[in-house]
Motif scaffolding. Structure first.
Motif, short mmCIF file in Angstrom:
data_model
loop_
_atom_site.label_atom_id
_atom_site.label_comp_id
_atom_site.label_asym_id
_atom_site.label_seq_id
_atom_site.Cartn_x
_atom_site.Cartn_y
_atom_site.Cartn_z
N VAL A 134 -40.46 83.44 -23.70
CA VAL A 134 -41.04 82.65 -22.62
C VAL A 134 -39.90 81.82 -22.01
N LEU A 135 -39.72 81.98 -20.70
CA LEU A 135 -38.62 81.32 -19.99
C LEU A 135 -39.18 80.38 -18.93
N VAL A 136 -38.56 79.25 -18.76
CA VAL A 136 -38.89 78.39 -17.61
C VAL A 136 -37.61 78.26 -16.80
N THR A 164 -35.55 77.06 -13.18
CA THR A 164 -35.50 76.23 -11.97
C THR A 164 -34.80 77.05 -10.89
N GLY A 206 -42.29 75.50 -7.05
CA GLY A 206 -41.29 76.55 -7.00
C GLY A 206 -40.66 76.87 -8.34
N GLU A 207 -41.03 76.13 -9.38
CA GLU A 207 -40.51 76.43 -10.72
C GLU A 207 -41.12 77.74 -11.20
N VAL A 208 -40.34 78.49 -11.98
CA VAL A 208 -40.80 79.83 -12.38
C VAL A 208 -40.94 79.91 -13.90
N LYS A 209 -42.15 80.29 -14.35
CA LYS A 209 -42.38 80.51 -15.78
C LYS A 209 -42.51 82.00 -15.99
N ALA A 213 -34.31 88.55 -19.79
CA ALA A 213 -34.16 87.11 -19.54
C ALA A 213 -32.91 86.83 -18.71
N TRP A 264 -31.31 88.95 -16.71
CA TRP A 264 -31.52 89.51 -15.36
C TRP A 264 -32.33 88.54 -14.49
N THR A 272 -32.81 85.31 -14.95
CA THR A 272 -32.09 84.05 -14.75
C THR A 272 -31.08 84.20 -13.62
N LEU A 298 -31.27 86.20 -11.21
CA LEU A 298 -32.02 86.38 -9.96
C LEU A 298 -32.57 85.06 -9.43
N ILE A 299 -33.10 84.23 -10.31
CA ILE A 299 -33.86 83.05 -9.87
C ILE A 299 -33.04 81.75 -9.87
N GLY A 300 -32.34 81.46 -10.95
CA GLY A 300 -31.61 80.19 -10.96
C GLY A 300 -31.14 79.76 -12.32
N LYS A 301 -31.59 78.60 -12.76
CA LYS A 301 -31.11 78.03 -14.02
C LYS A 301 -32.23 77.98 -15.07
N VAL A 302 -31.84 78.13 -16.33
CA VAL A 302 -32.82 78.05 -17.42
C VAL A 302 -33.12 76.59 -17.72
N LYS A 303 -34.39 76.25 -17.65
CA LYS A 303 -34.81 74.89 -17.99
C LYS A 303 -35.28 74.86 -19.44
N ASP A 304 -35.93 75.95 -19.86
CA ASP A 304 -36.44 76.02 -21.23
C ASP A 304 -36.60 77.50 -21.61
N GLN A 305 -36.37 77.79 -22.88
CA GLN A 305 -36.56 79.17 -23.35
C GLN A 305 -37.07 79.14 -24.79
#
Lengths: 158, 70
Positions: free
Chosen positions: A4-6, A8, B14-17, B32, B34, B36, B38-45
Motif C-alpha cells: 500500500v503506497l501513499v 504526493t 490530489g494525493e494518490v493511494k 511501486a 513505476w 512513484t 509516474l506520480i511523484g514522491k512517496v509519503k507512506d509505504q
C-alpha cells in the motif's frame, strides 16, 4: 495483499498538458473559461481599487518554460470571482483569485478548491494514460461522495 | 497466468493511494517504483503479508515487461 503506497503528486509538465487539466477541472466544478489562453494581459479591470486578490501556488509543480509564452495564462470565472492560472517566475503553477465584494478568505477558498481539482485532474489524466499504455484493463472507476476518484485496474502476467 | 491488480484512489486534494494486489515478493516493488516515478514522491509505504510470500520468477518477467513498454 502486497503493498500500500501513499504518493504526493509532483506536477512537472508542459503548458498544453496543464491547460488540458485546467479545462477538465473547470468543467467538473462548473467554472467558465473566460479566455482560453491569454498571451498578453492588457485589459485593466475597472474596479481594481476595490478588489481583493489571493494567490495559491501548487506546491510541487513545475511548468516547462519552453512551451510557454511569457505572461500566458488561462482566465476562468466562477460567478463574480475571476481565477487566473499562470506560471510564476520560478516556473511554478499559480492560481490567482480576485473579485469585487469577496473577502480574502472567500477568494483563498476558491483558489484552493480549484488548485486541488486541477491537481486531481492532472494526476487522473497522467495515470489513465499510463495504465492504457501498459495495457491494464479498467475493472471499475467511480467518483466517491468525498470527491475522490477510485480506479480499479487489472492485468494478466505469464 | 498471474492476475495483478492495482486499486488507485485519487483524493480530493490530489494525493494518490495505491494498493497493489496479487503481486508476490519483491515484484510488487517494481510496480511501486513505476508508480512513484509516474506520480511523484512517496509519503507512506506499507508492505503487507503477500510481500513475504515466495515470488518464483515473477519479478524478472515484470521488470522486462514494464521496460519493453516504455
Amino acid at each position: 495483499m502486497s503493498t500500500v503506497l501513499v504518493l504526493t503528486p509532483v506536477i512537472i509538465s508542459s503548458w498544453p498538458a496543464i491547460t488540458a487539466a485546467v479545462a477538465a477541472a473547470a468543467a467538473s466544478l462548473g467554472i467558465m473559461v473566460k479566455e482560453s489562453v491569454q498571451e498578453s494581459v492588457q485589459n485593466a479591470q475597472v474596479n481594481q481599487n476595490v478588489e481583493n486578490s489571493v494567490e495559491v501556488e501548487l506546491s510541487q509543480s513545475e511548468v516547462l518554460a519552453q512551451t510557454m509564452v511569457t505572461n500566458q495564462e488561462i482566465v476562468l470565472t466562477k460567478g463574480t470571482i475571476e481565477l487566473r492560472v499562470k506560471r510564476d517566475e520560478r516556473g511554478r503553477c499559480l492560481v490567482c483569485a480576485k473579485g469585487v465584494g469577496h473577502s480574502k478568505a472567500e477568494l483563498k477558498m476558491a483558489a484552493d478548491e480549484f488548485s486541488q481539482k486541477l491537481t486531481q485532474c492532472f494526476v487522473y489524466d497522467k495515470i489513465m494514460h499510463e495504465l492504457k499504455t501498459k495495457e491494464f484493463q479498467v475493472v471499475n472507476e467511480e467518483v466517491m461522495k468525498d470527491d475522490s476518484i477510485r480506479i480499479h485496474v487489472r492485468r494478466w502476467m505469464d | 497466468m498471474a492476475q495483478h491488480e492495482v486499486e488507485i484512489e485519487i483524493t480530493k486534494k490530489g494525493e494518490v493511494k495505491v494498493h497493489i494486489k496479487g503481486v508476490k515478493g519483491k515484484a510488487c516493488l517494481t510496480y511501486a517504483k513505476w508508480l512513484t516515478e509516474l506520480i511523484g514522491k512517496v509519503k507512506d509505504q506499507q508492505l503487507t503479508s503477500e510481500y513475504y510470500e515466495p515470488e518464483i520468477k515473477a519479478r524478472i518477467d515484470l521488470e522486462q515487461n514494464l521496460k519493453c513498454e516504455d
